[in-house]
Scaffold this motif. Structure first.
Motif, PDB file in Angstrom:
ATOM      1  N   GLU A 146       0.927  -1.250  -0.073  1.00 15.73           N
ATOM      2  CA  GLU A 146       0.127   0.145  -0.208  1.00 15.73           C
ATOM      3  C   GLU A 146       0.737   1.188  -0.049  1.00 15.73           C
ATOM      4  OE1 GLU A 146      -3.533   2.131   2.654  1.00 15.73           O
ATOM      5  OE2 GLU A 146      -2.989   0.023   3.347  1.00 15.73           O
ATOM      6  N   TYR A 147       1.800   1.260   0.975  1.00 18.23           N
ATOM      7  CA  TYR A 147       2.622   2.318   0.815  1.00 18.23           C
ATOM      8  C   TYR A 147       3.539   2.691  -0.303  1.00 18.23           C
ATOM      9  CZ  TYR A 147       5.775   5.911   3.010  1.00 18.23           C
ATOM     10  OH  TYR A 147       6.495   6.922   3.298  1.00 18.23           O
ATOM     11  N   THR A 148       4.382   1.557  -0.657  1.00 16.86           N
ATOM     12  CA  THR A 148       4.936   1.637  -2.088  1.00 16.86           C
ATOM     13  C   THR A 148       4.274   2.258  -3.246  1.00 16.86           C
ATOM     14  OG1 THR A 148       5.030  -0.731  -2.161  1.00 16.86           O
ATOM     15  CG2 THR A 148       7.005   0.167  -1.285  1.00 16.86           C
ATOM     16  N   LYS A 149       3.066   1.503  -3.262  1.00 20.31           N
ATOM     17  CA  LYS A 149       2.043   2.348  -4.393  1.00 20.31           C
ATOM     18  C   LYS A 149       1.850   3.597  -4.314  1.00 20.31           C
ATOM     19  CE  LYS A 149      -2.474   1.443  -6.720  1.00 20.31           C
ATOM     20  NZ  LYS A 149      -3.901   0.675  -6.429  1.00 20.31           N
ATOM     21  N   GLU A 150       1.756   4.099  -3.018  1.00 18.93           N
ATOM     22  CA  GLU A 150       1.559   5.629  -2.975  1.00 18.93           C
ATOM     23  C   GLU A 150       2.980   6.432  -3.307  1.00 18.93           C
ATOM     24  OE1 GLU A 150       1.749   7.783   1.462  1.00 18.93           O
ATOM     25  OE2 GLU A 150      -0.254   6.822   0.986  1.00 18.93           O
ATOM     26  N   LEU A 151       4.195   5.667  -3.121  1.00 15.77           N
ATOM     27  CA  LEU A 151       5.345   6.134  -3.572  1.00 15.77           C
ATOM     28  C   LEU A 151       5.740   5.968  -4.956  1.00 15.77           C
ATOM     29  CD1 LEU A 151       7.627   5.440  -0.442  1.00 15.77           C
ATOM     30  CD2 LEU A 151       6.530   7.192  -0.889  1.00 15.77           C
ATOM     31  N   LEU A 161      11.653 -10.376   2.602  1.00 18.45           N
ATOM     32  CA  LEU A 161      12.447 -11.255   3.316  1.00 18.45           C
ATOM     33  C   LEU A 161      13.636 -10.900   3.712  1.00 18.45           C
ATOM     34  CD1 LEU A 161      11.254 -14.631   1.374  1.00 18.45           C
ATOM     35  CD2 LEU A 161      10.477 -13.832   3.332  1.00 18.45           C
ATOM     36  N   VAL A 162      14.464 -10.122   2.956  1.00 18.62           N
ATOM     37  CA  VAL A 162      15.844  -9.862   3.320  1.00 18.62           C
ATOM     38  C   VAL A 162      15.761  -8.511   4.273  1.00 18.62           C
ATOM     39  CG1 VAL A 162      18.053  -8.696   2.369  1.00 18.62           C
ATOM     40  CG2 VAL A 162      16.638 -10.744   1.407  1.00 18.62           C
ATOM     41  N   TRP A 163      15.031  -7.562   3.931  1.00 16.25           N
ATOM     42  CA  TRP A 163      15.205  -6.163   4.607  1.00 16.25           C
ATOM     43  C   TRP A 163      13.898  -5.565   5.234  1.00 16.25           C
ATOM     44  CZ3 TRP A 163      19.917  -5.388   4.772  1.00 16.25           C
ATOM     45  CH2 TRP A 163      20.756  -5.877   4.002  1.00 16.25           C
ATOM     46  N   GLY A 164      12.920  -6.376   5.451  1.00 12.72           N
ATOM     47  CA  GLY A 164      12.048  -6.169   6.341  1.00 12.72           C
ATOM     48  C   GLY A 164      10.971  -4.949   5.942  1.00 12.72           C
ATOM     49  N   GLY A 165      10.414  -4.426   7.098  1.00 14.72           N
ATOM     50  CA  GLY A 165       9.280  -3.638   6.921  1.00 14.72           C
ATOM     51  C   GLY A 165       9.323  -2.243   7.657  1.00 14.72           C
ATOM     52  N   PHE A 166      10.535  -1.936   8.094  1.00 18.99           N
ATOM     53  CA  PHE A 166      10.737  -0.506   8.802  1.00 18.99           C
ATOM     54  C   PHE A 166      10.091   0.587   7.698  1.00 18.99           C
ATOM     55  CE2 PHE A 166      13.759  -2.458  11.875  1.00 18.99           C
ATOM     56  CZ  PHE A 166      13.096  -1.713  13.188  1.00 18.99           C
ATOM     57  N   PRO A 167       8.945   1.357   8.109  1.00 15.21           N
ATOM     58  CA  PRO A 167       8.588   2.084   7.163  1.00 15.21           C
ATOM     59  C   PRO A 167       9.439   3.148   6.196  1.00 15.21           C
ATOM     60  CG  PRO A 167       7.222   2.063   8.985  1.00 15.21           C
ATOM     61  CD  PRO A 167       8.273   1.421   9.563  1.00 15.21           C
ATOM     62  N   LYS A 168      10.480   3.812   6.884  1.00 15.74           N
ATOM     63  CA  LYS A 168      10.914   4.887   6.457  1.00 15.74           C
ATOM     64  C   LYS A 168      12.210   4.362   5.228  1.00 15.74           C
ATOM     65  CE  LYS A 168      13.324   9.397   7.315  1.00 15.74           C
ATOM     66  NZ  LYS A 168      12.186  10.072   6.536  1.00 15.74           N
ATOM     67  N   ARG A 169      12.486   3.202   5.337  1.00 20.09           N
ATOM     68  CA  ARG A 169      13.471   2.650   4.585  1.00 20.09           C
ATOM     69  C   ARG A 169      12.928   2.679   2.793  1.00 20.09           C
ATOM     70  NH1 ARG A 169      13.653  -2.261   1.745  1.00 20.09           N
ATOM     71  NH2 ARG A 169      12.275  -4.036   2.605  1.00 20.09           N
ATOM     72  N   PHE A 170      11.631   2.701   2.754  1.00 21.83           N
ATOM     73  CA  PHE A 170      11.053   2.681   1.453  1.00 21.83           C
ATOM     74  C   PHE A 170      11.011   3.947   0.780  1.00 21.83           C
ATOM     75  CE2 PHE A 170       8.886  -0.568   3.944  1.00 21.83           C
ATOM     76  CZ  PHE A 170       9.288  -1.851   3.059  1.00 21.83           C
ATOM     77  N   GLU A 171      11.297   5.069   1.589  1.00 21.32           N
ATOM     78  CA  GLU A 171      11.433   6.341   0.861  1.00 21.32           C
ATOM     79  C   GLU A 171      12.636   6.565   0.561  1.00 21.32           C
ATOM     80  OE1 GLU A 171      10.837   9.098   4.139  1.00 21.32           O
ATOM     81  OE2 GLU A 171       8.967   8.125   4.782  1.00 21.32           O
ATOM     82  N   PHE A 172      13.593   5.463   0.483  1.00 26.35           N
ATOM     83  CA  PHE A 172      15.136   5.833   0.110  1.00 26.35           C
ATOM     84  C   PHE A 172      15.176   5.060  -1.490  1.00 26.35           C
ATOM     85  CE2 PHE A 172      15.706   6.392   4.409  1.00 26.35           C
ATOM     86  CZ  PHE A 172      16.179   7.581   4.414  1.00 26.35           C
ATOM     87  N   ALA A 177      21.594   3.256   0.259  1.00 23.13           N
ATOM     88  CA  ALA A 177      20.860   4.283   1.153  1.00 23.13           C
ATOM     89  C   ALA A 177      19.874   3.454   2.151  1.00 23.13           C
ATOM     90  CB  ALA A 177      19.922   5.306   0.552  1.00 23.13           C
ATOM     91  N   GLN A 178      19.176   2.539   1.830  1.00 14.13           N
ATOM     92  CA  GLN A 178      18.215   1.908   2.662  1.00 14.13           C
ATOM     93  C   GLN A 178      19.087   1.017   3.693  1.00 14.13           C
ATOM     94  OE1 GLN A 178      15.261  -0.538   0.961  1.00 14.13           O
ATOM     95  NE2 GLN A 178      14.937   0.734  -0.684  1.00 14.13           N
ATOM     96  N   ARG A 179      20.292   0.470   3.149  1.00 17.52           N
ATOM     97  CA  ARG A 179      21.258  -0.228   4.365  1.00 17.52           C
ATOM     98  C   ARG A 179      21.718   0.917   5.295  1.00 17.52           C
ATOM     99  NH1 ARG A 179      24.240  -5.538   2.191  1.00 17.52           N
ATOM    100  NH2 ARG A 179      24.817  -5.415   4.444  1.00 17.52           N
ATOM    101  N   ARG A 180      22.296   1.847   4.881  1.00 21.99           N
ATOM    102  CA  ARG A 180      22.783   2.838   5.564  1.00 21.99           C
ATOM    103  C   ARG A 180      21.734   3.447   6.693  1.00 21.99           C
ATOM    104  NH1 ARG A 180      25.952   7.831   3.002  1.00 21.99           N
ATOM    105  NH2 ARG A 180      27.111   5.839   2.580  1.00 21.99           N
ATOM    106  N   TYR A 181      20.503   3.418   6.303  1.00 25.44           N
ATOM    107  CA  TYR A 181      19.364   4.014   7.299  1.00 25.44           C
ATOM    108  C   TYR A 181      19.082   2.934   8.272  1.00 25.44           C
ATOM    109  CZ  TYR A 181      14.771   4.175   8.993  1.00 25.44           C
ATOM    110  OH  TYR A 181      13.685   4.437  10.092  1.00 25.44           O
ATOM    111  N   LEU A 182      19.278   1.933   7.873  1.00 23.62           N
ATOM    112  CA  LEU A 182      18.912   0.680   8.755  1.00 23.62           C
ATOM    113  C   LEU A 182      20.109   0.410   9.503  1.00 23.62           C
ATOM    114  CD1 LEU A 182      17.190  -1.903   6.334  1.00 23.62           C
ATOM    115  CD2 LEU A 182      16.254  -0.789   8.227  1.00 23.62           C
TER     116      LEU A 182
END
Length: 396
Positions: A146-151, A161-172, A177-182
């Motif tokens: 739902e969120y990535t459709k919005e983005l 399965l690898v990087w999970g569901g922390f919401p803000k990572r999908f903004e990168f 950049a996602q790995r650095r945030y995590l």
């Protein structure tokens, strides 16, 4: 940001209650956004609202303790029911007493706080009988879609399965950049929060335990087995210390332990537990050369999704054969095996053999990442891609 009705709906029943509404959960799981969404909903019927974010220096510099908070609220409220929204209130000295005082008058309080300082144990001690807590988790796959459709983005099941569901990572946009945030989030939660809060002197020992636990998700442990492994690097390591450190991780919602239920004793075995990560990114960040543990992450993902659906979960010991989950809702029971694939004969036999002896009054379910349907007359196979879109296990 998507509207997370799954979490808002149970809070809605308490909008006008004098109980303190505490929204809790692991850092960066979306608590503050949900608080804002609740405030916007209440704002449709009244403007008698006071909102304070104590991570904002303009707020924390002027409201320095609980007494100052009460004075501020009294000076800024309007007549009638007033709704108070306090974000990250745990940084304020005396916040518990202030909240206990405010709830006695015509206020409805909503608060959030970072898990390392606003823990369930502290709720019980300081706000006993005066609060109700709501747990927020990182995104499940339906929320990710739902969120990535919005983005305007696409996210695969493998990415989840690898990087999970922390919401803000999908903004990168980039994986780097996602790995650095995590990575930064991992450091914040474990080092800044836990090590500093609990003044852990044996920091090297603590980090060794954390790394071992988080990269060994979806496995059964005892405190002794963990101690035996850690002693390879740290000779001075007691079971009491191990249990204390595990409690820290659970209190911060970084891990969850699931008790094993035995058919032989007809009860929970308190000395064995299976540990799941709040988010599988904690495992993947600790993997070398992109050799990600998809098998155990898949089971961890299924656990997180089942809890989101509202099931109570145990690990089931079926006369020596482990069944990954006994999931229960009301009087319905589901015995669930999880595997990445059962295409190979040995895997197929192992997963189906685990159900042997289970009566047919309860559903027996196998969840795998296979595209082929392996259902039999007694075992229902659910493909992972279908399971992740389900709202409950009864959906066909």
């Amino acid at each position: 940001m998507i509207y997370r009705e799954h979490y808002i709906q149970p809070v809605r029943e308490f909008y006008d209650s004098d109980l303190i509404k505490i929204i809790t959960g692991i850092r960066r799981s979306g608590k503050s956004v949900i608080l804002q969404q609740i405030m916007a909903e209440i704002g449709q019927k009244t403007d008698n609202i006071i909102s304070l974010n104590f991570e904002d220096k303009r707020v924390s510099a002027n409201i320095t303790d609980g007494s100052a908070l009460i004075d501020y609220v009294e000076n800024h409220r309007k007549d009638g029911k007033c709704y108070l929204f306090f974000d990250e209130i745990q940084v304020l000295d005396g916040w518990q007493d202030a909240c206990k005082t405010l709830r006695l008058y015509d206020y409805s309080l909503f608060i959030t706080g970072s898990n390392s300082k606003l823990l369930s144990g502290e709720f019980t001690k300081d706000l006993s009988g005066r609060y109700i807590a709501f747990r927020v988790r990182p995104f499940v796959y339906k929320e990710i879609l739902e969120y990535t459709k919005e983005l305007g983005k696409d996210v695969s099941i493998t990415d989840y399965l690898v990087w999970g569901g922390f919401p803000k990572r999908f903004e990168f946009d980039s994986l780097e950049a996602q790995r650095r945030y995590l990575d930064d989030l991992d450091d914040t939660i474990i080092i800044n929060d836990l090590v500093h809060r609990y003044k852990i002197r044996k920091e090297s020992l603590f980090k060794s335990l954390v790394n071992y636990i988080l990269r060994s998700n979806s496995r059964i442990f005892s405190a002794k087995s963990i101690r035996d492994y850690i002693k390879k690097e740290h000779e001075s390591c007691s079971i009491n210390t191990i249990m204390k450190y595990l409690d820290y991780l659970e209190e911060a919602y970084i891990i969850e332990s699931v008790k094993q239920y035995s058919t032989r004793t007809k009860r929970e075995l308190s000395y064995y537990a299976k540990i799941y990560n709040a988010d599988v990114a904690f495992n993947s960040l600790r993997c070398l050369d992109n050799r990600f543990d998809l098998t155990h992450n898949l089971e961890n993902i299924v656990y997180n999704e089942l809890v989101y659906m509202g099931y109570n979960i145990w690990v089931y010991n079926n006369s020596g054969k482990e069944i990954d989950f006994l999931a229960q809702s009301g009087n319905k029971k589901y015995f669930i095996q999880v595997a990445y694939s059962v295409a190979e004969d040995k895997a197929y036999e192992r997963e189906f053999e685990a159900f042997k002896g289970i009566d047919n009054l309860s559903q027996k379910i196998l969840i795998t990442n296979d595209d082929i349907d392996y259902s039999t007359s007694i075992v229902r196979h659910i493909k992972l891609k279908d399971f992740l879109l389900m709202n409950n296990l009864d959906v066909k």
